[in-house]
Design a protein around this motif. Sequence first.
Motif, PDB file in Angstrom:
ATOM      1  N   LEU A 145     -27.111  45.489  -9.976  1.00  8.81           N
ATOM      2  CA  LEU A 145     -27.035  44.617 -11.137  1.00  8.81           C
ATOM      3  C   LEU A 145     -25.597  44.153 -11.350  1.00  8.81           C
ATOM      4  O   LEU A 145     -25.353  42.977 -11.610  1.00  8.81           O
ATOM      5  N   ALA A 146     -24.642  45.063 -11.213  1.00 14.14           N
ATOM      6  CA  ALA A 146     -23.232  44.692 -11.352  1.00 14.14           C
ATOM      7  C   ALA A 146     -22.838  43.649 -10.304  1.00 14.14           C
ATOM      8  O   ALA A 146     -22.132  42.687 -10.617  1.00 14.14           O
ATOM      9  N   LYS A 147     -23.313  43.814  -9.082  1.00 15.29           N
ATOM     10  CA  LYS A 147     -23.022  42.828  -8.033  1.00 15.29           C
ATOM     11  C   LYS A 147     -23.630  41.483  -8.379  1.00 15.29           C
ATOM     12  O   LYS A 147     -23.008  40.436  -8.173  1.00 15.29           O
ATOM     13  N   ALA A 148     -24.850  41.475  -8.903  1.00 18.66           N
ATOM     14  CA  ALA A 148     -25.493  40.218  -9.295  1.00 18.66           C
ATOM     15  C   ALA A 148     -24.715  39.520 -10.410  1.00 18.66           C
ATOM     16  O   ALA A 148     -24.790  38.303 -10.550  1.00 18.66           O
ATOM     17  N   LEU A 149     -23.943  40.302 -11.167  1.00 16.45           N
ATOM     18  CA  LEU A 149     -23.142  39.748 -12.256  1.00 16.45           C
ATOM     19  C   LEU A 149     -21.701  39.467 -11.836  1.00 16.45           C
ATOM     20  O   LEU A 149     -20.840  39.277 -12.680  1.00 16.45           O
ATOM     21  N   GLY A 150     -21.449  39.465 -10.538  1.00 15.26           N
ATOM     22  CA  GLY A 150     -20.141  39.046 -10.034  1.00 15.26           C
ATOM     23  C   GLY A 150     -19.234  40.132  -9.522  1.00 15.26           C
ATOM     24  O   GLY A 150     -18.114  39.856  -9.106  1.00 15.26           O
ATOM     25  N   ASN A 151     -19.669  41.378  -9.519  1.00 15.98           N
ATOM     26  CA  ASN A 151     -18.843  42.479  -9.030  1.00 15.98           C
ATOM     27  C   ASN A 151     -19.041  42.622  -7.522  1.00 15.98           C
ATOM     28  O   ASN A 151     -19.766  43.491  -7.058  1.00 15.98           O
ATOM     29  N   ALA A 152     -18.387  41.748  -6.773  1.00 14.54           N
ATOM     30  CA  ALA A 152     -18.581  41.696  -5.323  1.00 14.54           C
ATOM     31  C   ALA A 152     -18.138  42.978  -4.627  1.00 14.54           C
ATOM     32  O   ALA A 152     -18.708  43.360  -3.613  1.00 14.54           O
ATOM     33  N   THR A 153     -17.133  43.673  -5.161  1.00 19.99           N
ATOM     34  CA  THR A 153     -16.616  44.869  -4.502  1.00 19.99           C
ATOM     35  C   THR A 153     -17.367  46.129  -4.877  1.00 19.99           C
ATOM     36  O   THR A 153     -17.259  47.136  -4.197  1.00 19.99           O
ATOM     37  N   GLY A 154     -18.111  46.096  -5.989  1.00 18.73           N
ATOM     38  CA  GLY A 154     -18.840  47.279  -6.427  1.00 18.73           C
ATOM     39  C   GLY A 154     -17.969  48.309  -7.110  1.00 18.73           C
ATOM     40  O   GLY A 154     -18.388  49.435  -7.320  1.00 18.73           O
ATOM     41  N   GLY A 155     -16.731  47.938  -7.475  1.00 16.92           N
ATOM     42  CA  GLY A 155     -15.819  48.876  -8.122  1.00 16.92           C
ATOM     43  C   GLY A 155     -16.184  49.137  -9.577  1.00 16.92           C
ATOM     44  O   GLY A 155     -16.927  48.389 -10.199  1.00 16.92           O
ATOM     45  N   LEU A 156     -15.632  50.230 -10.098  1.00 19.82           N
ATOM     46  CA  LEU A 156     -15.804  50.608 -11.498  1.00 19.82           C
ATOM     47  C   LEU A 156     -14.444  50.909 -12.103  1.00 19.82           C
ATOM     48  O   LEU A 156     -13.547  51.334 -11.385  1.00 19.82           O
ATOM     49  N   PRO A 157     -14.317  50.720 -13.402  1.00 17.93           N
ATOM     50  CA  PRO A 157     -15.260  50.132 -14.340  1.00 17.93           C
ATOM     51  C   PRO A 157     -15.341  48.618 -14.154  1.00 17.93           C
ATOM     52  O   PRO A 157     -14.422  47.988 -13.623  1.00 17.93           O
ATOM     53  N   TYR A 158     -16.451  48.064 -14.607  1.00 18.81           N
ATOM     54  CA  TYR A 158     -16.676  46.621 -14.528  1.00 18.81           C
ATOM     55  C   TYR A 158     -17.350  46.188 -15.822  1.00 18.81           C
ATOM     56  O   TYR A 158     -18.310  46.825 -16.264  1.00 18.81           O
ATOM     57  N   THR A 159     -16.823  45.134 -16.432  1.00 19.41           N
ATOM     58  CA  THR A 159     -17.310  44.687 -17.731  1.00 19.41           C
ATOM     59  C   THR A 159     -17.601  43.199 -17.698  1.00 19.41           C
ATOM     60  O   THR A 159     -16.821  42.426 -17.132  1.00 19.41           O
ATOM     61  N   VAL A 160     -18.712  42.808 -18.309  1.00 12.67           N
ATOM     62  CA  VAL A 160     -19.111  41.404 -18.417  1.00 12.67           C
ATOM     63  C   VAL A 160     -19.358  41.102 -19.892  1.00 12.67           C
ATOM     64  O   VAL A 160     -20.009  41.890 -20.588  1.00 12.67           O
ATOM     65  N   VAL A 161     -18.831  39.957 -20.347  1.00 18.46           N
ATOM     66  CA  VAL A 161     -19.011  39.530 -21.733  1.00 18.46           C
ATOM     67  C   VAL A 161     -19.900  38.295 -21.739  1.00 18.46           C
ATOM     68  O   VAL A 161     -19.632  37.323 -21.023  1.00 18.46           O
ATOM     69  N   PHE A 162     -20.959  38.339 -22.570  1.00 23.36           N
ATOM     70  CA  PHE A 162     -21.913  37.242 -22.698  1.00 23.36           C
ATOM     71  C   PHE A 162     -21.833  36.636 -24.090  1.00 23.36           C
ATOM     72  O   PHE A 162     -21.611  37.359 -25.067  1.00 23.36           O
ATOM     73  N   ASP A 163     -22.074  35.333 -24.180  1.00 20.27           N
ATOM     74  CA  ASP A 163     -22.207  34.730 -25.501  1.00 20.27           C
ATOM     75  C   ASP A 163     -23.653  34.847 -25.959  1.00 20.27           C
ATOM     76  O   ASP A 163     -24.498  35.415 -25.264  1.00 20.27           O
ATOM     77  N   ARG A 164     -23.961  34.284 -27.111  1.00 18.38           N
ATOM     78  CA  ARG A 164     -25.316  34.417 -27.676  1.00 18.38           C
ATOM     79  C   ARG A 164     -26.376  33.706 -26.853  1.00 18.38           C
ATOM     80  O   ARG A 164     -27.552  34.026 -26.943  1.00 18.38           O
ATOM     81  N   ASP A 165     -25.951  32.720 -26.053  1.00 22.28           N
ATOM     82  CA  ASP A 165     -26.895  31.993 -25.208  1.00 22.28           C
ATOM     83  C   ASP A 165     -27.122  32.678 -23.867  1.00 22.28           C
ATOM     84  O   ASP A 165     -27.872  32.182 -23.035  1.00 22.28           O
ATOM     85  N   GLY A 166     -26.441  33.791 -23.632  1.00 25.01           N
ATOM     86  CA  GLY A 166     -26.579  34.490 -22.365  1.00 25.01           C
ATOM     87  C   GLY A 166     -25.613  34.004 -21.300  1.00 25.01           C
ATOM     88  O   GLY A 166     -25.710  34.407 -20.149  1.00 25.01           O
TER      89      GLY A 166
END
Length: 194
Positions: A145-166
């Motif tokens: 799931l993290a890779k699908a959200l742009g974490n190509a390396t698979g490293g941690l920690p990884y954070t994604v911020v979404f607006d109200r529209d997703g």
Amino acid sequence: MHDSASDRAAVPLRRRSVVATVGALAALAGAGFAAWRLRPGDGTLGAGVGPEATFWQQTFERPEGGELALAQFRGRRLVLNFWATWCPPCVAELPLLDGFYRAQQARGWAVVGLAIDQPSAVRAFLAQRPLSLPVGLAGFGGSELAKALGNATGGLPYTVVFDRDGAVLQRKMGKLSPDDLAAWAQLPVDASAR
């Protein structure tokens, strides 16, 4: 037939040339695929094909029991953090995220921690260091799931911020700082305000 020394020397040179050409084409194809996979778009999840299309349908077991459904956060600004108990920068940033959650939830923010770890390790960790923010047990499958959200390396920690529209507003690889969270608190409410 008669092989000359120059004919014998030309064969390895041709082989090296073919190998180099094939290698260059493979590298270009890989770069092209990566560019296509990570291509910029409107940032909205749910319209594509693959893991992104089912993002909001994801559910995870909670350490205390029950289920954490990402759909319950749809329509809110969301900070989604991937972490693990064995990751020192992850553990160090959890109090910051928890503080942000407590301070910003009245302003429409949600914060979710997805633990990419063994459930028993997460439960033991949270027994010692409880969090207010909701935690989901993503297990090692959470890496996909993290890779699908742009974490190509698979490293941690990884954070994604979404607006109200997703729409994805920000991505952060590595440990968060108070400045990151302060900047996120000032982000526009939705993608149309960008």
